[in-house]
Design a protein around this motif. Structure first.
Motif, PDB file in Angstrom:
ATOM      1  N   UNK A 182      17.367  36.437  26.559  1.00 49.53           N
ATOM      2  CA  UNK A 182      16.044  36.086  26.021  1.00 49.53           C
ATOM      3  C   UNK A 182      15.541  34.764  26.583  1.00 49.53           C
ATOM      4  N   UNK A 183      16.436  33.980  27.209  1.00 50.35           N
ATOM      5  CA  UNK A 183      16.002  32.687  27.741  1.00 50.35           C
ATOM      6  C   UNK A 183      15.655  32.837  29.224  1.00 50.35           C
ATOM      7  N   UNK A 184      15.163  31.757  29.814  1.00 57.96           N
ATOM      8  CA  UNK A 184      14.595  31.865  31.169  1.00 57.96           C
ATOM      9  C   UNK A 184      15.654  31.649  32.251  1.00 57.96           C
ATOM     10  N   UNK A 185      16.533  32.607  32.393  1.00 58.43           N
ATOM     11  CA  UNK A 185      17.539  32.541  33.458  1.00 58.43           C
ATOM     12  C   UNK A 185      17.048  33.323  34.670  1.00 58.43           C
TER      13      UNK A 185
ATOM     14  N   UNK B 240     -15.145  46.749  26.121  1.00 58.86           N
ATOM     15  CA  UNK B 240     -14.891  45.331  25.842  1.00 58.86           C
ATOM     16  C   UNK B 240     -13.948  44.698  26.864  1.00 58.86           C
ATOM     17  N   UNK B 241     -13.556  45.464  27.873  1.00 57.57           N
ATOM     18  CA  UNK B 241     -12.770  44.895  28.965  1.00 57.57           C
ATOM     19  C   UNK B 241     -11.306  45.295  28.979  1.00 57.57           C
ATOM     20  N   UNK B 242     -10.646  44.820  30.057  1.00 62.56           N
ATOM     21  CA  UNK B 242      -9.233  45.079  30.282  1.00 62.56           C
ATOM     22  C   UNK B 242      -8.527  43.731  30.408  1.00 62.56           C
ATOM     23  N   UNK B 243      -7.496  43.509  29.647  1.00 66.25           N
ATOM     24  CA  UNK B 243      -6.853  42.198  29.582  1.00 66.25           C
ATOM     25  C   UNK B 243      -5.363  42.316  29.878  1.00 66.25           C
ATOM     26  N   UNK B 244      -4.832  41.337  30.608  1.00 70.57           N
ATOM     27  CA  UNK B 244      -3.410  41.388  30.937  1.00 70.57           C
ATOM     28  C   UNK B 244      -2.748  40.034  30.760  1.00 70.57           C
ATOM     29  N   UNK B 245      -1.445  40.105  30.566  1.00 71.07           N
ATOM     30  CA  UNK B 245      -0.577  38.932  30.741  1.00 71.07           C
ATOM     31  C   UNK B 245       0.581  39.397  31.629  1.00 71.07           C
ATOM     32  N   UNK B 246       1.330  38.445  32.150  1.00 73.59           N
ATOM     33  CA  UNK B 246       2.499  38.789  32.964  1.00 73.59           C
ATOM     34  C   UNK B 246       3.759  38.718  32.116  1.00 73.59           C
ATOM     35  N   UNK B 247       4.802  39.388  32.615  1.00 67.03           N
ATOM     36  CA  UNK B 247       6.103  39.347  31.945  1.00 67.03           C
ATOM     37  C   UNK B 247       7.141  38.658  32.817  1.00 67.03           C
ATOM     38  N   UNK B 248       8.359  38.621  32.325  1.00 70.35           N
ATOM     39  CA  UNK B 248       9.407  37.923  33.071  1.00 70.35           C
ATOM     40  C   UNK B 248       9.692  38.570  34.420  1.00 70.35           C
TER      41      UNK B 248
ATOM     42  N   UNK C 248       7.453  39.987  36.381  1.00 72.80           N
ATOM     43  CA  UNK C 248       6.388  39.525  37.276  1.00 72.80           C
ATOM     44  C   UNK C 248       6.684  38.085  37.707  1.00 72.80           C
ATOM     45  N   UNK C 249       7.226  37.315  36.778  1.00 73.29           N
ATOM     46  CA  UNK C 249       7.582  35.913  37.043  1.00 73.29           C
ATOM     47  C   UNK C 249       8.668  35.824  38.119  1.00 73.29           C
ATOM     48  N   UNK C 250       9.608  36.791  38.112  1.00 69.76           N
ATOM     49  CA  UNK C 250      10.670  36.777  39.128  1.00 69.76           C
ATOM     50  C   UNK C 250      10.076  36.963  40.531  1.00 69.76           C
ATOM     51  N   UNK C 251       8.918  37.647  40.629  1.00 72.09           N
ATOM     52  CA  UNK C 251       8.314  37.932  41.930  1.00 72.09           C
ATOM     53  C   UNK C 251       7.370  36.791  42.314  1.00 72.09           C
ATOM     54  N   UNK C 252       6.078  37.103  42.418  1.00 78.58           N
ATOM     55  CA  UNK C 252       5.130  36.045  42.765  1.00 78.58           C
ATOM     56  C   UNK C 252       3.944  36.151  41.805  1.00 78.58           C
TER      57      UNK C 252
ATOM     58  N   UNK D 102      -5.904  36.356  22.597  1.00 76.62           N
ATOM     59  CA  UNK D 102      -5.199  35.309  23.336  1.00 76.62           C
ATOM     60  C   UNK D 102      -3.969  35.898  24.012  1.00 76.62           C
ATOM     61  N   UNK D 103      -3.459  35.189  25.018  1.00 77.16           N
ATOM     62  CA  UNK D 103      -2.294  35.670  25.753  1.00 77.16           C
ATOM     63  C   UNK D 103      -1.191  34.622  25.812  1.00 77.16           C
ATOM     64  N   UNK D 104       0.039  35.080  25.702  1.00 75.15           N
ATOM     65  CA  UNK D 104       1.181  34.170  25.669  1.00 75.15           C
ATOM     66  C   UNK D 104       2.287  34.711  26.570  1.00 75.15           C
ATOM     67  N   UNK D 105       2.584  33.980  27.636  1.00 74.25           N
ATOM     68  CA  UNK D 105       3.627  34.404  28.580  1.00 74.25           C
ATOM     69  C   UNK D 105       4.884  33.552  28.437  1.00 74.25           C
ATOM     70  N   UNK D 106       4.941  32.724  27.394  1.00 71.86           N
ATOM     71  CA  UNK D 106       6.136  31.905  27.182  1.00 71.86           C
ATOM     72  C   UNK D 106       7.280  32.815  26.753  1.00 71.86           C
ATOM     73  N   UNK D 107       8.531  32.496  27.028  1.00 69.75           N
ATOM     74  CA  UNK D 107       9.002  31.220  27.578  1.00 69.75           C
ATOM     75  C   UNK D 107       9.035  31.158  29.105  1.00 69.75           C
ATOM     76  N   UNK D 108       8.479  32.140  29.790  1.00 70.76           N
ATOM     77  CA  UNK D 108       8.628  32.153  31.257  1.00 70.76           C
ATOM     78  C   UNK D 108       7.521  31.391  31.968  1.00 70.76           C
ATOM     79  N   UNK D 109       6.295  31.505  31.468  1.00 68.02           N
ATOM     80  CA  UNK D 109       5.173  30.870  32.160  1.00 68.02           C
ATOM     81  C   UNK D 109       4.200  30.279  31.143  1.00 68.02           C
ATOM     82  N   UNK D 110       3.484  29.232  31.590  1.00 64.89           N
ATOM     83  CA  UNK D 110       2.390  28.678  30.790  1.00 64.89           C
ATOM     84  C   UNK D 110       2.843  28.090  29.463  1.00 64.89           C
ATOM     85  N   UNK D 111       1.904  28.107  28.512  1.00 59.50           N
ATOM     86  CA  UNK D 111       2.195  27.556  27.186  1.00 59.50           C
ATOM     87  C   UNK D 111       1.521  28.439  26.138  1.00 59.50           C
TER      88      UNK D 111
END
Ligand SMILES: [Fe+2]
Length: 406
Positions: free
Chosen positions: A29-32, A240-248, A250-254, A289-298
């Motif tokens: 669950x942590x950012x390894x 009303x649109x299409x909304x995304x956040x990234x996951x871990x 996606x974070x491993x890639x670019x 709102x979007x939350x990509x923590x703990x991998x990215x952003x705040x």
């Protein structure tokens, strides 16, 4: 005596398996980095048979067979092994009871679900809306080392549960009554499951005609497949649109390249931010709102949002739910845990990369004042699913009052 001891070793081994998987879930669950996750997974996998064999050998050699087990001769090391297994077995009993007694909260007022098997062809078609490929072995399963996994008998990876679930949320303004959201999660494009499968999933998603689409992260496991986005998620449009956040994953890639690709296809990046949604009249806005923590952003900042405003959070991991409660989110949509991907009969899921273990592996949970919805997602790093069909869900929100404008 021998049978009793062997039975106890089996139960203690099951307990150890539970305890070690609980520890692994929390470490994942942590950012390894991925290589560290892989090493931890291998260690846990190998440690399970090692535990049972070590215990067996130790007890057998100390007592010259199991016929006359003498507890007074047991060493502190053996006692530690037995204790670990016993504690784990206690957790196993607890999680089994929790899994078996799970029920959706009372605010779920309707659930209309059907399962589509995309491998089905000819007379076995289960839906008129789906045209199954002639030869699913080539149409849905890609080449490569994971092809054999994908083709395992009984693997549910190529099915899809399409659900429309209705929730009563008292804080939803009357003007937003009937707001519908289709959540997609965890596609993990990697090649073992072909683009065709994801196109079929998106065809189903389009047919649900929601007010907005959201994607809660983990789109890719292979950057070479970036161009799959356009013919899949790129085909989804909502009023009303299409909304995304990234996951871990996606974070491993670019992450930056992935974000650009999404935006090119008309998806709006919600990372670490909060935006207002408006209806066509003078109704109060709601926020998403979007939350990509703990991998990215705040965590997104809601300090400028009035306390009365209805709040929706898109978070990759369900682990952010206790933060979301403090921020008084009304609805939180998450993925990441894939329902565990393999659910053992009676026992339920074993693996879920969450600091809460398998508690929020999938399903809907009321943690006042937040309704948490955790999707099982669509695929995974490994193309395998047992008792855990991929999921596509439309959530319809009711304010408990009539007069829909959406
Ligand atoms: Fe995922």
């Amino acid at each position: 005596m021998t049978g009793l001891i062997l039975g106890a070793v089996v139960l203690l081994s099951a307990g150890y398996a539970k305890l070690s998987s609980m520890i692994l879930n929390r470490l994942l669950a942590v950012t390894l980095p991925t290589w560290a996750n892989k090493i931890l997974e291998i260690i846990q996998l190998l440690s399970m048979p090692a535990y049972g064999v070590t215990l067996l050998i130790a007890l057998y050699s100390r007592n010259a067979g199991f016929g006359g087990l003498n507890w007074q001769t047991i060493t502190s090391g053996e006692l530690a092994l037995i204790l670990a297994g016993a504690i784990g077995f206690g957790f196993l009993v607890h999680s089994t009871i929790a899994f078996q007694s799970y029920r959706p909260p009372l605010c779920e007022i309707a659930n209309d679900s059907r399962i589509i098997d995309f491998r089905t062809s000819g007379t076995k078609r289960v839906s008129d809306e789906v045209t199954p490929p002639d030869d699913w072995h080539t149409a849905l399963v890609g080449p490569g080392p994971r092809r054999k996994i994908a083709l395992l008998p009984g693997n549910q990876q190529f099915s899809l549960e399409v659900s429309t679930k209705t929730y009563s949320l008292p804080r939803l303004p009357k003007a937003w009554d009937g707001l519908s959201i289709v959540q997609l999660a965890d596609t993990h494009f990697r090649g073992a499951v072909t683009r065709k499968y994801f196109e079929l999933v998106c065809e189903q998603a389009r047919g649900l005609k929601p007010d907005l689409f959201v994607f809660s992260g983990d789109l890719f496991d292979d950057m070479e497949l970036l161009d799959w986005l356009q013919p899949t998620l790129g085909q989804l449009k909502a009023p009303l649109g299409q909304y995304f956040i990234l996951g871990n994953h996606d974070w491993y890639l670019d992450p930056n390249v992935v974000r650009q690709e999404y935006e090119r296809d008309g998806w709006i990046d919600l990372s670490s931010r909060c935006i207002e949604l408006h209806t066509s009249n003078s109704a109060p806005p709601i926020v998403i709102a979007g939350d990509e923590t703990p991998w990215m952003g705040k965590h997104p900042d809601l300090s400028h949002v009035s306390p009365e405003t209805f709040r929706i959070l898109l978070s990759h991991t369900p682990d952010n739910v206790y933060w979301a409660r403090k921020q008084k989110y009304d609805l939180m949509l998450a993925g990441h845990t894939h329902g565990g991907q393999i659910r053992l009969p009676l026992l339920g899921p074993v693996y879920a990369p969450s600091r809460y273990g398998c508690r929020f592996t999938s399903g809907v949970f009321w943690l006042d004042p937040t309704l948490l919805y955790v999707s099982r997602g669509i695929s995974g790093r490994e193309p395998i699913r047992y008792n855990c069909v991929p999921e596509l869900t439309k959530l319809v929100l009711r304010s408990g009052q009539s007069s829909s404008i959406l």
